[in-house]
Design a protein around this motif. Structure first.
Motif, PDB file in Angstrom:
ATOM      1  N   PRO A  31      32.640  51.162  58.447  1.00 35.00           N
ATOM      2  CA  PRO A  31      33.483  51.206  57.235  1.00 35.00           C
ATOM      3  C   PRO A  31      33.067  52.370  56.346  1.00 35.00           C
ATOM      4  CG  PRO A  31      31.891  49.432  57.079  1.00 35.00           C
ATOM      5  CD  PRO A  31      31.712  50.032  58.424  1.00 35.00           C
ATOM      6  N   PRO A  32      33.870  52.737  55.347  1.00 32.34           N
ATOM      7  CA  PRO A  32      33.483  53.827  54.450  1.00 32.34           C
ATOM      8  C   PRO A  32      32.138  53.552  53.777  1.00 32.34           C
ATOM      9  CG  PRO A  32      35.727  53.136  54.036  1.00 32.34           C
ATOM     10  CD  PRO A  32      35.166  52.161  54.992  1.00 32.34           C
ATOM     11  N   LEU A  33      31.471  54.633  53.349  1.00 35.12           N
ATOM     12  CA  LEU A  33      30.117  54.499  52.781  1.00 35.12           C
ATOM     13  C   LEU A  33      30.081  53.628  51.526  1.00 35.12           C
ATOM     14  CD1 LEU A  33      28.794  58.142  53.235  1.00 35.12           C
ATOM     15  CD2 LEU A  33      28.114  56.110  54.520  1.00 35.12           C
ATOM     16  N   ASP A  34      31.166  53.675  50.739  1.00 33.98           N
ATOM     17  CA  ASP A  34      31.164  52.910  49.481  1.00 33.98           C
ATOM     18  C   ASP A  34      31.726  51.493  49.654  1.00 33.98           C
ATOM     19  OD1 ASP A  34      33.718  53.705  49.971  1.00 33.98           O
ATOM     20  OD2 ASP A  34      34.161  54.362  47.922  1.00 33.98           O
ATOM     21  N   PHE A  35      31.796  51.026  50.906  1.00 36.78           N
ATOM     22  CA  PHE A  35      32.405  49.713  51.175  1.00 36.78           C
ATOM     23  C   PHE A  35      31.671  48.581  50.435  1.00 36.78           C
ATOM     24  CE2 PHE A  35      32.941  45.803  53.583  1.00 36.78           C
ATOM     25  CZ  PHE A  35      34.300  45.775  53.790  1.00 36.78           C
ATOM     26  N   THR A  36      30.332  48.550  50.577  1.00 35.11           N
ATOM     27  CA  THR A  36      29.548  47.472  49.949  1.00 35.11           C
ATOM     28  C   THR A  36      29.733  47.496  48.428  1.00 35.11           C
ATOM     29  OG1 THR A  36      27.941  47.713  51.711  1.00 35.11           O
ATOM     30  CG2 THR A  36      27.222  46.466  49.799  1.00 35.11           C
ATOM     31  N   LYS A  38      32.266  48.624  46.732  1.00 39.65           N
ATOM     32  CA  LYS A  38      33.604  48.151  46.364  1.00 39.65           C
ATOM     33  C   LYS A  38      33.685  46.624  46.408  1.00 39.65           C
ATOM     34  CE  LYS A  38      36.488  52.092  47.643  1.00 39.65           C
ATOM     35  NZ  LYS A  38      37.392  52.609  48.684  1.00 39.65           N
ATOM     36  N   VAL A  39      33.051  46.037  47.440  1.00 43.82           N
ATOM     37  CA  VAL A  39      33.055  44.566  47.542  1.00 43.82           C
ATOM     38  C   VAL A  39      32.299  43.970  46.354  1.00 43.82           C
ATOM     39  CG1 VAL A  39      32.287  42.585  48.920  1.00 43.82           C
ATOM     40  CG2 VAL A  39      33.259  44.552  50.053  1.00 43.82           C
ATOM     41  N   MET A  40      31.146  44.576  46.036  1.00 38.09           N
ATOM     42  CA  MET A  40      30.333  44.063  44.926  1.00 38.09           C
ATOM     43  C   MET A  40      31.105  44.115  43.604  1.00 38.09           C
ATOM     44  SD  MET A  40      27.530  43.040  46.214  1.00 38.09           S
ATOM     45  CE  MET A  40      26.507  42.780  44.804  1.00 38.09           C
ATOM     46  N   GLN A  42      34.236  43.816  43.204  1.00 37.28           N
ATOM     47  CA  GLN A  42      35.250  42.757  43.173  1.00 37.28           C
ATOM     48  C   GLN A  42      34.645  41.375  42.994  1.00 37.28           C
ATOM     49  OE1 GLN A  42      38.561  43.004  46.055  1.00 37.28           O
ATOM     50  NE2 GLN A  42      37.673  44.950  46.647  1.00 37.28           N
ATOM     51  N   ILE A  43      33.388  41.223  43.440  1.00 34.61           N
ATOM     52  CA  ILE A  43      32.756  39.897  43.366  1.00 34.61           C
ATOM     53  C   ILE A  43      32.140  39.641  41.997  1.00 34.61           C
ATOM     54  CG2 ILE A  43      30.850  38.508  44.274  1.00 34.61           C
ATOM     55  CD1 ILE A  43      31.431  39.871  46.989  1.00 34.61           C
TER      56      ILE A  43
END
Lengths: 135, 193
Positions: A31-36, A38-40, A42-43
């Motif tokens: 996945p893209p490098l900033d995936f984690t 982005k998820v964080m 949103q959480i």
């Protein structure tokens, strides 16, 4: 290799399990490098965006003042001797006058917030118009 | 607890920390499973942007529902079930493009050997191309079975298909993958042989 390998019917399909296991692992897509991140984002529980805004304070202050007045009025109606100054306060400011002034302050506040919003939309740096004037 | 200590924890221990809203635990779970969740979403949706969105949604849904996880199955199975359902419901809206390969069966080429003569990068490229032509469901099943080593029972729990249905679809998927690899490698193989 998958331990459940003998469970599927695979006669004459030309592929070997070991080969598939080894090579399909190469096809995992990163996945893209900033995936984690982005998820964080949103959480994470974000504070109410209104809490930074003057609207929040106006909306919070109005019921606050009314509740305080009602509390004083209730205490005053109990006729407690050492709290005899309380009815004087509530008699001095009637609920009608209180509502009138609160509405006036609210509409003034909302008017300036609205004006600031529309003026700041035309500013290239998108700052608050009034705060930029102060600076 | 330091990030290094957290990275050594098992899934169960990490989830206990996630329930307590430990920020490092959440990011470690995401880092641990993002590759597989993203790949699974991509196999179903066949599009990078949609897959990224679906994978993020899956993690967000999983963390919002983490308190309902009862440790009665592996955490990966539970997470992949959310991811699979999420991607499948998105795929119903987007309708990913797929190529019909049924008519191209039985080409007389020894595909695995031909692929082995290619570099790992090229092999992955051809396999990715071939996987993209499979139906979303078959592609997801092959990914879960071969890439992540999930058992037939777990795949059945993830996809809500019966075990015999999973086996049939896996068999069909392998067959189509082989056939599609043949088509893709026809020119390469003829040059190599």
């Amino acid at each position: 290799m998958n331990q459940d390998i003998n469970n599927i019917d695979k006669e004459n399909d030309g592929l070997q399990d070991e080969w598939l296991t080894k090579n399909l692992n190469f096809t995992q897509i990163a996945p893209p490098l900033d995936f984690t991140q982005k998820v964080m984002e949103q959480i994470e529980v974000k504070p109410n965006p209104l809490s930074d805004s003057p609207i929040f304070w106006i909306l919070a202050a109005i019921p606050g003042v009314i509740i305080l007045w009602l509390a004083l009025y209730s205490i005053g109606s109990l006729n407690i001797s050492y709290l005899d100054f309380v009815p004087k306060v509530t008699n001095m400011i009637s609920i009608y006058a209180l509502s009138k002034y609160l509405l006036m302050i609210t509409f003034c506040g909302l008017f300036f917030i609205g004006m600031d919003y529309f003026i700041s939309k035309r500013l290239s740096h998108r700052e608050s118009f009034f705060s930029s004037l102060m600076i | 607890m330091t990030p290094t200590e957290i990275s050594k924890l098992s899934d169960e221990e990490l989830i206990t920390l996630v329930v307590k809203n430990h920020p490092h635990a959440i990011s470690h779970i995401v880092d641990r499973y993002k590759g597989m969740v993203f790949t699974l979403s991509f196999r179903i949706l066949k599009n990078q942007l949609d897959a990224e969105e679906a994978a993020q949604d899956s993690f967000v849904k999983a963390f919002h529902a983490i308190k309902t996880f009862r440790f009665d199955c592996k955490f990966s199975t539970w997470l992949y079930r959310i991811c699979y359902n999420n991607a499948i419901s998105k795929a119903r809206v987007y309708k990913p493009v797929q190529v019909d390969v049924d008519s191209k069966f039985d080409l007389p080429v020894n595909t695995p050997n031909a692929l082995d003569s290619l570099s790992a990068k090229d092999r992955a490229r051809y396999l990715n191309k071939a996987m993209e032509t499979l139906e979303s469901e078959e592609s997801a099943l092959l990914t879960l079975y071969y890439m992540d080593g999930e058992s037939i029972g777990d795949i059945s729990a993830i996809t809500n298909l019966t075990e015999s249905n999973v086996k049939v679809k896996l068999h069909r998927g392998r067959k189509k993958l082989y056939s599609q690899l043949n088509v893709l490698l026809k020119e390469e193989v003829s040059m190599l042989l």
